[in-house]
Design a protein around this motif. Structure first.
Motif, PDB file in Angstrom:
ATOM      1  N   UNK A   1      40.530  37.983  44.013  1.00  0.00           N
ATOM      2  CA  UNK A   1      40.943  39.494  43.921  1.00  0.00           C
ATOM      3  C   UNK A   1      40.955  39.830  45.359  1.00  0.00           C
ATOM      4  N   UNK A   2      42.154  40.663  45.634  1.00  0.00           N
ATOM      5  CA  UNK A   2      42.395  41.140  47.184  1.00  0.00           C
ATOM      6  C   UNK A   2      42.940  42.501  46.966  1.00  0.00           C
ATOM      7  N   UNK A   3      42.303  43.551  47.410  1.00  0.00           N
ATOM      8  CA  UNK A   3      43.176  44.965  47.372  1.00  0.00           C
ATOM      9  C   UNK A   3      44.172  44.997  48.343  1.00  0.00           C
ATOM     10  N   UNK A   4      45.175  45.863  48.457  1.00  0.00           N
ATOM     11  CA  UNK A   4      46.274  46.328  49.353  1.00  0.00           C
ATOM     12  C   UNK A   4      46.674  47.663  48.838  1.00  0.00           C
ATOM     13  N   UNK A   5      47.291  48.306  49.791  1.00  0.00           N
ATOM     14  CA  UNK A   5      48.060  49.514  49.642  1.00  0.00           C
ATOM     15  C   UNK A   5      49.705  48.952  49.161  1.00  0.00           C
ATOM     16  N   UNK A   6      50.253  49.525  48.186  1.00  0.00           N
ATOM     17  CA  UNK A   6      51.643  49.624  47.950  1.00  0.00           C
ATOM     18  C   UNK A   6      52.062  50.954  47.695  1.00  0.00           C
ATOM     19  N   UNK A   7      53.002  51.155  48.640  1.00  0.00           N
ATOM     20  CA  UNK A   7      53.842  52.564  48.373  1.00  0.00           C
ATOM     21  C   UNK A   7      52.606  53.758  48.613  1.00  0.00           C
ATOM     22  N   UNK A   8      51.490  53.341  49.395  1.00  0.00           N
ATOM     23  CA  UNK A   8      50.227  54.197  49.667  1.00  0.00           C
ATOM     24  C   UNK A   8      49.370  54.254  48.560  1.00  0.00           C
ATOM     25  N   UNK A   9      49.565  53.578  47.480  1.00  0.00           N
ATOM     26  CA  UNK A   9      48.582  53.478  46.253  1.00  0.00           C
ATOM     27  C   UNK A   9      47.632  52.114  46.365  1.00  0.00           C
ATOM     28  N   UNK A  10      46.272  52.210  46.241  1.00  0.00           N
ATOM     29  CA  UNK A  10      45.491  50.973  46.133  1.00  0.00           C
ATOM     30  C   UNK A  10      45.869  50.081  44.982  1.00  0.00           C
ATOM     31  N   UNK A  11      46.140  48.790  45.283  1.00  0.00           N
ATOM     32  CA  UNK A  11      46.236  47.799  43.962  1.00  0.00           C
ATOM     33  C   UNK A  11      45.369  46.731  44.172  1.00  0.00           C
ATOM     34  N   UNK A  12      44.801  45.954  43.179  1.00  0.00           N
ATOM     35  CA  UNK A  12      44.104  44.725  43.396  1.00  0.00           C
ATOM     36  C   UNK A  12      45.055  43.302  42.589  1.00  0.00           C
ATOM     37  N   UNK A  13      45.228  42.725  43.620  1.00  0.00           N
ATOM     38  CA  UNK A  13      46.089  41.377  43.055  1.00  0.00           C
ATOM     39  C   UNK A  13      44.950  40.284  42.557  1.00  0.00           C
ATOM     40  N   UNK A  14      45.076  40.286  41.286  1.00  0.00           N
ATOM     41  CA  UNK A  14      43.919  39.245  40.795  1.00  0.00           C
ATOM     42  C   UNK A  14      44.686  37.741  40.359  1.00  0.00           C
ATOM     43  N   UNK A  15      44.272  36.662  41.112  1.00  0.00           N
ATOM     44  CA  UNK A  15      44.799  35.252  40.787  1.00  0.00           C
ATOM     45  C   UNK A  15      43.910  34.698  39.638  1.00  0.00           C
ATOM     46  N   UNK A  16      44.792  34.433  38.724  1.00  0.00           N
ATOM     47  CA  UNK A  16      44.158  33.817  37.394  1.00  0.00           C
ATOM     48  C   UNK A  16      44.482  32.360  37.059  1.00  0.00           C
ATOM     49  N   UNK A  17      43.291  31.571  36.657  1.00  0.00           N
ATOM     50  CA  UNK A  17      44.035  30.231  36.205  1.00  0.00           C
ATOM     51  C   UNK A  17      43.312  29.847  34.876  1.00  0.00           C
ATOM     52  N   UNK A  18      44.268  28.998  34.404  1.00  0.00           N
ATOM     53  CA  UNK A  18      43.838  28.435  33.030  1.00  0.00           C
ATOM     54  C   UNK A  18      44.352  27.046  32.956  1.00  0.00           C
ATOM     55  N   UNK A  19      43.394  26.071  33.143  1.00  0.00           N
ATOM     56  CA  UNK A  19      44.137  24.380  33.330  1.00  0.00           C
ATOM     57  C   UNK A  19      45.117  24.425  34.490  1.00  0.00           C
TER      58      UNK A  19
END
Length: 165
Positions: free
Chosen positions: A136-154
């Motif tokens: 999980x990594x946060x960043x600012x997109x268009x001035x708003x905070x967003x968390x990109x969560x990488x998920x895995x299944x198999x």
């Protein structure tokens, strides 16, 4: 994280974009089998060291580890959480290089966040039945905070973006 590890991870992720199944077979099926602590629990375990600003499972010196960047005041740390016990294994100050740049960028995003990374990760996992969060990594997109969560299944990978405001 050391600079060489960061470069290795960037190269690995570029490689992963074209070869998800091989990565999953090599690392998920083998390395993640022994994982007893979720990323969400790792984020919680790191909280005594500061506010979590990112987290991920990574391979360091050939071994899987759960790494969480935290901030306390204007200081940054990398907290290694034992993925089997869920307890803090070690904490190192982040004082320079690419790790410090990344931590500053992540803290800027988290400064505007109203939702914690743990909550965002839990939300992404809940919406993705059968998947496990691996970063999980946060960043600012268009001035708003967003968390990109990488998920895995198999051998299936996906990224969920969760709003933090």
């Amino acid at each position: 994280m050391k600079k060489s590890t960061t470069l290795m991870l960037v190269a690995a992720f570029v490689w992963l974009l074209g070869n998800h199944a091989t990565w999953a077979q090599k690392y998920d099926d083998k390395a993640l089998k022994g994982v007893k602590t979720s990323l969400e629990k790792g984020l919680s375990a790191s909280e005594p060291q500061g506010k979590p600003i990112s987290g991920k499972f990574e391979v360091e010196d050939g071994k899987l580890q759960l790494s969480v960047y935290t901030m306390k005041g204007d200081k940054f740390s990398e907290v290694i959480v034992d993925h089997k016990t869920g307890k803090t294994a070690k904490t190192e100050a982040i004082t320079g290089g690419e790790d410090l740049s990344a931590a500053k960028s992540q803290s800027a995003a988290m400064a505007k966040a109203k939702l914690s990374l743990r909550s965002a990760t839990e939300k992404a996992v809940k919406a993705s039945k059968g998947f496990q969060a691996v970063s999980v990594t946060p960043s600012l997109k268009d001035g708003h905070p967003v968390a990109d969560v990488t998920l895995v299944k198999g051998d299936e990978f996906k990224t969920a973006s969760e709003k933090l405001d």
